[in-house]
Scaffold this motif. Structure first.
Motif, PDB file in Angstrom:
ATOM      1  N   GLY A 105      94.192   7.783  12.660  1.00 47.39           N
ATOM      2  CA  GLY A 105      95.033   8.025  11.477  1.00 47.39           C
ATOM      3  C   GLY A 105      94.531   8.670  10.341  1.00 47.39           C
ATOM      4  O   GLY A 105      94.808   9.828   9.777  1.00 47.39           O
ATOM      5  N   GLU A 108      84.050   4.301   6.310  1.00 47.12           N
ATOM      6  CA  GLU A 108      84.480   3.687   7.397  1.00 47.12           C
ATOM      7  C   GLU A 108      83.323   2.549   7.491  1.00 47.12           C
ATOM      8  O   GLU A 108      82.124   2.541   7.438  1.00 47.12           O
ATOM      9  CB  GLU A 108      84.160   4.631   8.630  1.00 47.12           C
ATOM     10  N   ALA A 109      83.698   1.392   7.849  1.00 45.80           N
ATOM     11  CA  ALA A 109      82.890   0.152   8.014  1.00 45.80           C
ATOM     12  C   ALA A 109      81.968   0.225   9.256  1.00 45.80           C
ATOM     13  O   ALA A 109      80.915  -0.360   8.959  1.00 45.80           O
ATOM     14  CB  ALA A 109      83.832  -1.005   7.787  1.00 45.80           C
ATOM     15  N   LEU A 117      89.960   1.926  16.681  1.00 47.62           N
ATOM     16  CA  LEU A 117      90.458   1.137  17.847  1.00 47.62           C
ATOM     17  C   LEU A 117      90.353   1.766  19.352  1.00 47.62           C
ATOM     18  O   LEU A 117      90.221   1.219  20.450  1.00 47.62           O
ATOM     19  CB  LEU A 117      92.051   0.490  17.762  1.00 47.62           C
ATOM     20  N   TYR A 131      91.253  -0.089  26.925  1.00 43.08           N
ATOM     21  CA  TYR A 131      91.721   0.875  27.740  1.00 43.08           C
ATOM     22  C   TYR A 131      92.692   1.919  26.907  1.00 43.08           C
ATOM     23  O   TYR A 131      93.653   1.219  26.355  1.00 43.08           O
ATOM     24  CB  TYR A 131      92.372   0.333  29.172  1.00 43.08           C
ATOM     25  N   HIS A 132      92.561   3.096  27.230  1.00 47.58           N
ATOM     26  CA  HIS A 132      93.366   4.070  26.467  1.00 47.58           C
ATOM     27  C   HIS A 132      93.702   5.341  27.292  1.00 47.58           C
ATOM     28  O   HIS A 132      92.861   5.707  28.073  1.00 47.58           O
ATOM     29  CB  HIS A 132      92.644   4.615  25.241  1.00 47.58           C
ATOM     30  N   HIS A 133      94.998   5.694  27.244  1.00 51.98           N
ATOM     31  CA  HIS A 133      95.259   6.990  27.635  1.00 51.98           C
ATOM     32  C   HIS A 133      96.463   7.703  26.854  1.00 51.98           C
ATOM     33  O   HIS A 133      96.878   6.937  26.055  1.00 51.98           O
ATOM     34  CB  HIS A 133      95.473   6.904  29.263  1.00 51.98           C
ATOM     35  N   VAL A 147      84.787  -0.953   2.616  1.00 47.04           N
ATOM     36  CA  VAL A 147      85.328  -1.010   1.211  1.00 47.04           C
ATOM     37  C   VAL A 147      85.576  -2.571   0.920  1.00 47.04           C
ATOM     38  O   VAL A 147      86.240  -3.187   1.750  1.00 47.04           O
ATOM     39  CB  VAL A 147      86.727  -0.203   1.034  1.00 47.04           C
ATOM     40  N   LEU A 192      94.155   0.504   7.222  1.00 45.36           N
ATOM     41  CA  LEU A 192      93.844  -0.735   8.005  1.00 45.36           C
ATOM     42  C   LEU A 192      95.107  -1.504   8.267  1.00 45.36           C
ATOM     43  O   LEU A 192      96.085  -1.007   8.030  1.00 45.36           O
ATOM     44  CB  LEU A 192      92.818  -1.494   7.217  1.00 45.36           C
ATOM     45  N   THR A 197      97.532   6.174  19.574  1.00 47.08           N
ATOM     46  CA  THR A 197      96.819   7.100  18.715  1.00 47.08           C
ATOM     47  C   THR A 197      97.817   8.231  18.365  1.00 47.08           C
ATOM     48  O   THR A 197      97.600   8.865  17.399  1.00 47.08           O
ATOM     49  CB  THR A 197      95.609   7.621  19.682  1.00 47.08           C
TER      50      THR A 197
HETATM   51  C1  LIG Z   1      94.148  -3.077  23.723  1.00 51.11           C
HETATM   52  C2  LIG Z   1      94.500  -1.806  23.046  1.00 51.11           C
HETATM   53  C3  LIG Z   1      95.051  -0.816  24.011  1.00 51.11           C
HETATM   54  C4  LIG Z   1      95.505   0.507  23.403  1.00 51.11           C
HETATM   55  N1  LIG Z   1      95.747   1.360  24.338  1.00 51.11           N
HETATM   56  C5  LIG Z   1      96.352   2.423  23.915  1.00 51.11           C
HETATM   57  C6  LIG Z   1      96.611   3.596  24.520  1.00 51.11           C
HETATM   58  O1  LIG Z   1      96.625   3.757  25.747  1.00 51.11           O
HETATM   59  N2  LIG Z   1      96.876   4.946  24.282  1.00 51.11           N
HETATM   60  C7  LIG Z   1      96.810   5.007  22.704  1.00 51.11           C
HETATM   61  O2  LIG Z   1      97.208   6.161  22.345  1.00 51.11           O
HETATM   62  N3  LIG Z   1      96.623   3.941  21.893  1.00 51.11           N
HETATM   63  C8  LIG Z   1      96.487   2.673  22.251  1.00 51.11           C
HETATM   64  N4  LIG Z   1      96.169   1.712  21.512  1.00 51.11           N
HETATM   65  C9  LIG Z   1      96.253   1.764  20.053  1.00 51.11           C
HETATM   66  C10 LIG Z   1      95.452   2.778  19.299  1.00 51.11           C
HETATM   67  O3  LIG Z   1      93.965   2.177  19.551  1.00 51.11           O
HETATM   68  C11 LIG Z   1      95.739   2.594  17.820  1.00 51.11           C
HETATM   69  O4  LIG Z   1      97.235   2.914  17.650  1.00 51.11           O
HETATM   70  C12 LIG Z   1      95.122   3.664  17.050  1.00 51.11           C
HETATM   71  O5  LIG Z   1      93.779   3.916  17.353  1.00 51.11           O
HETATM   72  C13 LIG Z   1      95.297   3.402  15.547  1.00 51.11           C
HETATM   73  O6  LIG Z   1      94.613   4.350  14.756  1.00 51.11           O
HETATM   74  P1  LIG Z   1      94.295   3.909  13.035  1.00 51.11           P
HETATM   75  O7  LIG Z   1      93.636   4.883  12.652  1.00 51.11           O
HETATM   76  O8  LIG Z   1      95.532   3.623  12.518  1.00 51.11           O
HETATM   77  O9  LIG Z   1      93.470   2.628  12.905  1.00 51.11           O
HETATM   78  P2  LIG Z   1      92.213   1.977  13.651  1.00 51.11           P
HETATM   79  O10 LIG Z   1      91.734   2.748  14.663  1.00 51.11           O
HETATM   80  O11 LIG Z   1      92.180   0.555  13.377  1.00 51.11           O
HETATM   81  O12 LIG Z   1      91.163   2.340  12.385  1.00 51.11           O
HETATM   82  C14 LIG Z   1      90.780   1.756  11.254  1.00 51.11           C
HETATM   83  C15 LIG Z   1      89.473   1.829  11.020  1.00 51.11           C
HETATM   84  O13 LIG Z   1      89.301   1.276   9.714  1.00 51.11           O
HETATM   85  C16 LIG Z   1      87.694   0.540   9.739  1.00 51.11           C
HETATM   86  N5  LIG Z   1      87.658  -0.330   8.765  1.00 51.11           N
HETATM   87  C17 LIG Z   1      88.504  -1.690   8.714  1.00 51.11           C
HETATM   88  N6  LIG Z   1      88.104  -2.468   7.508  1.00 51.11           N
HETATM   89  C18 LIG Z   1      87.504  -1.375   6.644  1.00 51.11           C
HETATM   90  C19 LIG Z   1      86.998  -1.536   5.402  1.00 51.11           C
HETATM   91  N7  LIG Z   1      87.206  -2.638   4.508  1.00 51.11           N
HETATM   92  N8  LIG Z   1      86.353  -0.485   4.982  1.00 51.11           N
HETATM   93  C20 LIG Z   1      86.035   0.685   5.570  1.00 51.11           C
HETATM   94  N9  LIG Z   1      86.683   0.815   6.822  1.00 51.11           N
HETATM   95  C21 LIG Z   1      87.417  -0.112   7.417  1.00 51.11           C
HETATM   96  C22 LIG Z   1      87.853   0.293  11.090  1.00 51.11           C
HETATM   97  O14 LIG Z   1      86.535   0.015  11.479  1.00 51.11           O
HETATM   98  C23 LIG Z   1      88.645   1.334  11.922  1.00 51.11           C
HETATM   99  O15 LIG Z   1      87.606   2.327  12.378  1.00 51.11           O
HETATM  100  C24 LIG Z   1      95.667   0.486  22.087  1.00 51.11           C
HETATM  101  C25 LIG Z   1      94.902  -0.441  21.324  1.00 51.11           C
HETATM  102  C26 LIG Z   1      94.653  -1.627  21.790  1.00 51.11           C
HETATM  103  C27 LIG Z   1      94.262  -2.625  20.934  1.00 51.11           C
END
Ligand SMILES: Cc1cc2nc3c(=O)[nH]c(=O)nc-3n(C[C@H](O)[C@H](O)[C@H](O)COP(=O)(O)OP(=O)(O)OC[C@H]3O[C@@H](n4cnc5c(N)ncnc54)[C@H](O)[C@@H]3O)c2cc1C
Length: 435
Positions: free
Chosen positions: A12, A31-32, A39, A56-58, A219, A248, A414
């Motif tokens: 995101g 990024e922490a 994720l 696991y992701h796809h 942060v 987050l 994702t």
């Molecule tokens: C078990 C599981 C299976 C999944 N399977 C799939 C799948 O098959 N296909 C798919 O597309 N998606 C899947 N997902 C979902 C997918 O991983 C998420 O929807 C997506 O990665 C979310 O992205 P994001 O950028 O919103 O958040 P995140 O990926 O959560 O990114 C947030 C980031 O912020 C950072 N952060 C946290 N706190 C702080 C702070 N205080 N300061 C600075 N940085 C910080 C974290 O380290 C992280 O890198 C799955 C998720 C899980 C848990």
């Protein structure tokens, strides 16, 4: 031109940075962790060419936001869509369940009315776009009524029970199920080298454009300075920005921005989510000799986990130095004991179950194991959930919020992280042009 901070280098945050920086803004990502990808990140052993996702992701073929972004980046030839085999449990055996024909042959529903009702309900949900009325009822009530008690209990209840546990499975709204059926395909996609390779390539591209990605930079507080109208980021040092995007969890932003109005904070704090616990194994031998990729396991069948996923029945073990990669995962409330047990204790619980997938399995097959857990894995959409979704533009001018909890009615992924990240970027660009 605005000075913009993005908190989080998941997909995101990186997708938002891609649009904002190209529009002429100056973007810094905080990024922490010491890696990008959030994720969807992965890990890699020395002998492996590809990384393995921690969870696991796809992708699905319908993931148009993610696949569209990859196309813009010019990497579409790196996306692979193998056709792995998914199976359903029924009375101690596993049956293929990933095509209309295989579903029609599934013995659990018999040959009569149940199968017809299952098919018709599935078809209706795939065709309709009217999800709003569906969010007013629970999955349990709607499917019991339209598919019948037996079909619901056999086919759908294990899915909602698995994802949302005893506490929420009866309360999840039907729009969630609609969104799953609407947006999913049987072909599953991945990126050459694994999701981490894609995240790294994306981060490199962003850095090349001038985005600053600060790893290991958590942060701790975000506040708006009334005198200047700027947003101050607190972490290892204080820095001022014109706009900030937080990617987050609702709980995390409520801690980082305590000056948000009480009503908005209350909304954030009352959003429910499930955590996830995933143990990954590198095995000496293939576990599912039938070549099954994904085993759906109903909680009632007594397995110590919800899904068994043999990654190397999806992508070749050649990419992992011949290791066979198996995930054992579950969605659980963060208070569950699996969040406290050690890796060894979890292995003691999980490994004995593997003989049910291959009677020859022995503990000596395990070369190495990894444990990953996250308290924020799956938002829980209760009845009439749309009214609880926080706005991307928070009530504080200049502070934006885009998370998995706001992609509703779609289920997190994702693909939707990219969509909401880019939507937030558009709002931020609009604001920049107005000020
Ligand atoms: C078990 C599981 C299976 C999944 N399977 C799939 C799948 O098959 N296909 C798919 O597309 N998606 C899947 N997902 C979902 C997918 O991983 C998420 O929807 C997506 O990665 C979310 O992205 P994001 O950028 O919103 O958040 P995140 O990926 O959560 O990114 C947030 C980031 O912020 C950072 N952060 C946290 N706190 C702080 C702070 N205080 N300061 C600075 N940085 C910080 C974290 O380290 C992280 O890198 C799955 C998720 C899980 C848990």
């Amino acid at each position: 031109m605005s000075k913009i901070a993005i908190i989080g280098a998941g997909f995101g945050g990186m997708a938002a940075a891609w649009d904002l920086q190209r529009a002429g803004h100056v973007v810094t990502i905080y990024e922490a962790a010491d890696y990008v990808g959030g994720l969807a990140s992965g890990f890699k052993e020395p002998g492996w060419d590809w990384s393995v996702e921690k969870f696991y992701h796809h992708w699905f073929q319908s993931d148009k936001y993610m696949l569209g972004l990859i196309k813009e980046l010019g990497w579409q030839d790196k996306v692979l869509f193998p056709r792995p085999l998914t199976v359903m449990y029924y009375k101690g055996k596993f049956y293929p369940f990933d095509s209309i024909v295989k579903m029609a042959l599934f013995p659990g529903l018999g040959w009569g009315l149940n199968k017809v009702r299952f098919g018709l309900v599935g078809l209706y949900l795939r065709l309709t776009n009217a999800w709003k009325p569906l969010e007013r009822v629970t999955v349990a009530d709607w499917l019991r009524k339209w598919a019948g008690k037996q079909v619901y209990e056999l086919m759908w209840e294990p899915l909602v029970m698995g994802k949302f546990g005893e506490r929420y499975y009866q309360q999840v709204n039907m729009a969630w199920m609609w969104a799953r059926l609407k947006s999913r395909t049987t072909r599953l996609g991945t990126f050459e080298g694994g999701f981490q390779n894609f995240a790294n390539m994306f981060a490199q591209k962003l850095t090349g454009l001038g985005v600053q990605i600060r790893l290991q930079t958590p942060v701790t507080l975000i506040e708006r300075q009334a005198a200047t109208g700027q947003v101050i980021i607190h972490g290892e040092k204080e820095e001022a920005y014109d706009q900030v995007l937080v990617t987050l969890s609702p709980e995390a932003i409520s801690r980082l921005v305590p000056s948000l109005p009480e009503q908005y904070l209350h909304g954030l704090r009352s959003m429910k989510s499930m955590g996830a616990v995933v143990v990954t194994l590198a095995l000496k031998h293939q576990l599912s000799e039938q070549g099954y990729y994904w085993y759906n396991l109903p909680k009632s069948a007594g397995y110590p986990f919800l899904a068994l996923v043999e990654h190397t029945n999806y992508v070749s073990p050649e990419h992992f130095g011949g290791d066979h990669i198996v995930y054992m995962g579950d969605y659980l409330e963060p208070e569950h004991e699996y969040f406290r047990l050690t890796q060894e204790e979890l292995l003691d619980r999980f490994l004995p179950a593997l003989t049910k997938f291959n009677p020859k399995f022995e503990r000596t097959w395990v070369k190495k194991a990894w444990l990953y857990r996250t308290a924020y894995a799956q938002p829980v959409p209760l009845v009439n959930h749309s009214k609880n979704i926080p706005d991307i533009q928070t009530p504080i001018d200049g502070i934006f919020f885009a998370s998995m909890s706001q992609v509703y009615p779609w289920d997190r992924g994702t693909n939707f992280a990219v969509e909401i990240g880019r939507r937030a970027a558009r709002l931020m660009m609009d604001k920049a042009t107005k000020t």
